[in-house]
Each structure stands twice: as structure tokens, then as C-alpha cells.
Design a protein around this motif. Structure first.
Motif, PDB file in Angstrom:
ATOM      1  N   MET A  73      34.331  33.586  51.273  1.00 55.89           N
ATOM      2  CA  MET A  73      34.345  33.329  49.831  1.00 55.89           C
ATOM      3  C   MET A  73      33.681  34.474  49.071  1.00 55.89           C
ATOM      4  O   MET A  73      34.131  34.834  47.982  1.00 55.89           O
ATOM      5  CB  MET A  73      33.659  32.006  49.527  1.00 55.89           C
ATOM      6  CG  MET A  73      34.442  30.818  50.052  1.00 55.89           C
ATOM      7  SD  MET A  73      33.525  29.281  50.001  1.00 55.89           S
ATOM      8  CE  MET A  73      33.564  28.927  48.277  1.00 55.89           C
ATOM      9  N   TYR A  74      32.645  35.051  49.630  1.00 58.69           N
ATOM     10  CA  TYR A  74      31.946  36.180  49.006  1.00 58.69           C
ATOM     11  C   TYR A  74      32.882  37.378  48.882  1.00 58.69           C
ATOM     12  O   TYR A  74      32.903  38.060  47.857  1.00 58.69           O
ATOM     13  CB  TYR A  74      30.707  36.531  49.832  1.00 58.69           C
ATOM     14  CG  TYR A  74      29.895  37.668  49.262  1.00 58.69           C
ATOM     15  CD1 TYR A  74      28.965  37.423  48.262  1.00 58.69           C
ATOM     16  CD2 TYR A  74      30.061  38.972  49.714  1.00 58.69           C
ATOM     17  CE1 TYR A  74      28.205  38.449  47.734  1.00 58.69           C
ATOM     18  CE2 TYR A  74      29.308  40.007  49.189  1.00 58.69           C
ATOM     19  CZ  TYR A  74      28.380  39.744  48.198  1.00 58.69           C
ATOM     20  OH  TYR A  74      27.650  40.768  47.666  1.00 58.69           O
ATOM     21  N   VAL A  75      33.654  37.631  49.919  1.00 57.38           N
ATOM     22  CA  VAL A  75      34.557  38.788  49.929  1.00 57.38           C
ATOM     23  C   VAL A  75      35.766  38.553  49.026  1.00 57.38           C
ATOM     24  O   VAL A  75      36.193  39.452  48.308  1.00 57.38           O
ATOM     25  CB  VAL A  75      35.015  39.096  51.377  1.00 57.38           C
ATOM     26  CG1 VAL A  75      36.121  40.120  51.403  1.00 57.38           C
ATOM     27  CG2 VAL A  75      33.833  39.554  52.216  1.00 57.38           C
ATOM     28  N   VAL A  76      36.299  37.346  49.028  1.00 55.27           N
ATOM     29  CA  VAL A  76      37.562  37.059  48.344  1.00 55.27           C
ATOM     30  C   VAL A  76      37.390  36.787  46.848  1.00 55.27           C
ATOM     31  O   VAL A  76      38.223  37.184  46.047  1.00 55.27           O
ATOM     32  CB  VAL A  76      38.269  35.851  49.023  1.00 55.27           C
ATOM     33  CG1 VAL A  76      39.461  35.390  48.244  1.00 55.27           C
ATOM     34  CG2 VAL A  76      38.661  36.216  50.438  1.00 55.27           C
ATOM     35  N   SER A  77      36.315  36.123  46.445  1.00 58.11           N
ATOM     36  CA  SER A  77      36.198  35.631  45.078  1.00 58.11           C
ATOM     37  C   SER A  77      35.034  36.264  44.331  1.00 58.11           C
ATOM     38  O   SER A  77      33.889  36.193  44.770  1.00 58.11           O
ATOM     39  CB  SER A  77      36.016  34.109  45.110  1.00 58.11           C
ATOM     40  OG  SER A  77      35.693  33.628  43.840  1.00 58.11           O
TER      41      SER A  77
ATOM     42  N   TYR B 265      32.432  33.466  43.350  1.00 58.36           N
ATOM     43  CA  TYR B 265      31.475  33.099  44.391  1.00 58.36           C
ATOM     44  C   TYR B 265      30.531  34.250  44.717  1.00 58.36           C
ATOM     45  O   TYR B 265      29.370  34.032  45.044  1.00 58.36           O
ATOM     46  CB  TYR B 265      32.194  32.612  45.656  1.00 58.36           C
ATOM     47  CG  TYR B 265      32.786  31.239  45.482  1.00 58.36           C
ATOM     48  CD1 TYR B 265      31.967  30.121  45.399  1.00 58.36           C
ATOM     49  CD2 TYR B 265      34.151  31.055  45.370  1.00 58.36           C
ATOM     50  CE1 TYR B 265      32.493  28.860  45.223  1.00 58.36           C
ATOM     51  CE2 TYR B 265      34.685  29.787  45.192  1.00 58.36           C
ATOM     52  CZ  TYR B 265      33.851  28.696  45.109  1.00 58.36           C
ATOM     53  OH  TYR B 265      34.370  27.444  44.929  1.00 58.36           O
ATOM     54  N   LYS B 266      31.022  35.484  44.617  1.00 59.76           N
ATOM     55  CA  LYS B 266      30.154  36.638  44.859  1.00 59.76           C
ATOM     56  C   LYS B 266      28.996  36.639  43.865  1.00 59.76           C
ATOM     57  O   LYS B 266      27.838  36.845  44.231  1.00 59.76           O
ATOM     58  CB  LYS B 266      30.960  37.930  44.726  1.00 59.76           C
ATOM     59  CG  LYS B 266      30.151  39.178  45.040  1.00 59.76           C
ATOM     60  CD  LYS B 266      30.998  40.423  44.896  1.00 59.76           C
ATOM     61  CE  LYS B 266      31.811  40.574  46.146  1.00 59.76           C
ATOM     62  NZ  LYS B 266      32.487  41.872  46.255  1.00 59.76           N
ATOM     63  N   LYS B 267      29.302  36.348  42.597  1.00 62.77           N
ATOM     64  CA  LYS B 267      28.271  36.316  41.561  1.00 62.77           C
ATOM     65  C   LYS B 267      27.253  35.206  41.842  1.00 62.77           C
ATOM     66  O   LYS B 267      26.048  35.419  41.767  1.00 62.77           O
ATOM     67  CB  LYS B 267      28.936  36.100  40.198  1.00 62.77           C
ATOM     68  CG  LYS B 267      27.964  36.032  39.052  1.00 62.77           C
ATOM     69  CD  LYS B 267      28.698  35.756  37.757  1.00 62.77           C
ATOM     70  CE  LYS B 267      27.675  35.555  36.659  1.00 62.77           C
ATOM     71  NZ  LYS B 267      28.123  34.674  35.615  1.00 62.77           N
ATOM     72  N   ILE B 268      27.754  34.023  42.189  1.00 65.74           N
ATOM     73  CA  ILE B 268      26.856  32.890  42.461  1.00 65.74           C
ATOM     74  C   ILE B 268      25.964  33.191  43.663  1.00 65.74           C
ATOM     75  O   ILE B 268      24.751  32.945  43.628  1.00 65.74           O
ATOM     76  CB  ILE B 268      27.677  31.602  42.722  1.00 65.74           C
ATOM     77  CG1 ILE B 268      28.324  31.129  41.439  1.00 65.74           C
ATOM     78  CG2 ILE B 268      26.788  30.501  43.290  1.00 65.74           C
ATOM     79  CD1 ILE B 268      29.254  29.956  41.622  1.00 65.74           C
ATOM     80  N   ILE B 269      26.549  33.717  44.724  1.00 66.85           N
ATOM     81  CA  ILE B 269      25.784  33.983  45.943  1.00 66.85           C
ATOM     82  C   ILE B 269      24.716  35.044  45.689  1.00 66.85           C
ATOM     83  O   ILE B 269      23.576  34.905  46.144  1.00 66.85           O
ATOM     84  CB  ILE B 269      26.734  34.375  47.101  1.00 66.85           C
ATOM     85  CG1 ILE B 269      27.564  33.153  47.517  1.00 66.85           C
ATOM     86  CG2 ILE B 269      25.948  34.919  48.292  1.00 66.85           C
ATOM     87  CD1 ILE B 269      28.703  33.451  48.477  1.00 66.85           C
TER      88      ILE B 269
END
Length: 140
Positions: A39-43, A46-50
Motif C-alpha cells: 500500500m505504501y508503494v502503490v498509493s 497511504y504513503k502520506k498516512i504511513i
């Protein structure tokens, strides 16, 4: 009429139950790490949230894995519905805590959390059942 369905929870009261619970938790945390990495790589969402909430996500992952691994499902359906319920519960807490407005991202987060909970719970159940990692005797 169907009789009342009961849920069995496992509290790690014996050394053997603790071992099996830890092994189930390792499966769940590994799956969760893989899913979060994808999810971190694709979106970008989600990258921002993580990136912004890494400590909260770590605590949430520990709570999610703990909740998923103390239940003893009776069948595939129980594992799926329990995982979806846990995913929904935690996603609603996150949405209410961190979202200023409810938007499409919140809905996508809710649905993906439910699906992730279902997938992890089902996978842990199938692997643990195959390897006989459920308690051999009840905790007293």
C-alpha cells in the motif's frame, strides 16, 4: 432454528498456548507488514498516512494482530467475519480520530481495512489449522 454461536477466546495461560499464539501472531504481523508495504508503494494516500503517523500505525498493528490472534474460529466463515469486524472497528477509530471530514479516502480506507482484516484472519486460520496451532487444552 440454529443454536447460539459461541466465540472462543484464547488467553495465553499455558506455555503451549503462548507458543501457538505467538506463532499465529507472527503470521499475522508478517502479512500486515507485506500489505502495508504494498500500500505504501502503490498509493500516495497511504504513503502520506504511513509517513506522518508511523508510531500510531505500529501501535494499531500490534492491537490489530492481538485482536485477530486471540480468537479461535470454528470455520472459514467465522474467521472471515471476525477479521472483517476487527478491520472495521479499527478503521472507524482511525477515521474518527484523524479525519477532519469524511470523504472518499475515508470510505476507501474503511473498505480496505475490512478486506485486510478478513484476509489476514482467514490466512492465519487456515495456516494455523493446517499446522495445528490452536490450543490443545483450555486455560484455567
Amino acid at each position: 432454528m440454529k443454536e447460539n454461536v459461541k466465540t472462543n477466546l484464547i488467553y495465553f495461560g499455558t506455555l503451549e498456548n503462548s507458543k501457538y499464539g505467538t506463532l499465529r501472531s507472527l503470521i499475522a504481523i508478517t502479512l500486515l507488514f507485506i500489505i502495508l508495504s504494498i500500500m505504501y508503494v502503490v498509493s500516495s494516500f497511504y504513503k502520506k498516512i504511513i509517513k506522518e503517523r508511523i508510531l500510531g500505525i505500529i501501535i494499531l498493528c500490534i492491537a490489530l494482530v492481538s485482536a485477530l490472534c486471540v480468537i479461535v474460529p470454528q470455520n472459514d466463515y467465522d474467521a472471515i467475519k471476525y477479521g472483517g469486524s476487527i478491520g472495521a472497528f479499527f478503521s472507524i477509530i482511525v477515521i474518527v480520530s484523524y479525519s477532519e471530514i469524511l470523504d472518499w479516502n475515508s470510505l476507501i480506507f474503511l473498505i480496505s481495512s475490512i478486506l485486510i482484516g478478513m484476509l489476514i484472519s482467514f490466512t492465519v486460520y487456515k495456516i494455523s489449522k493446517k499446522l495445528d496451532w490452536y490450543p490443545v487444552k483450555p486455560c484455567l
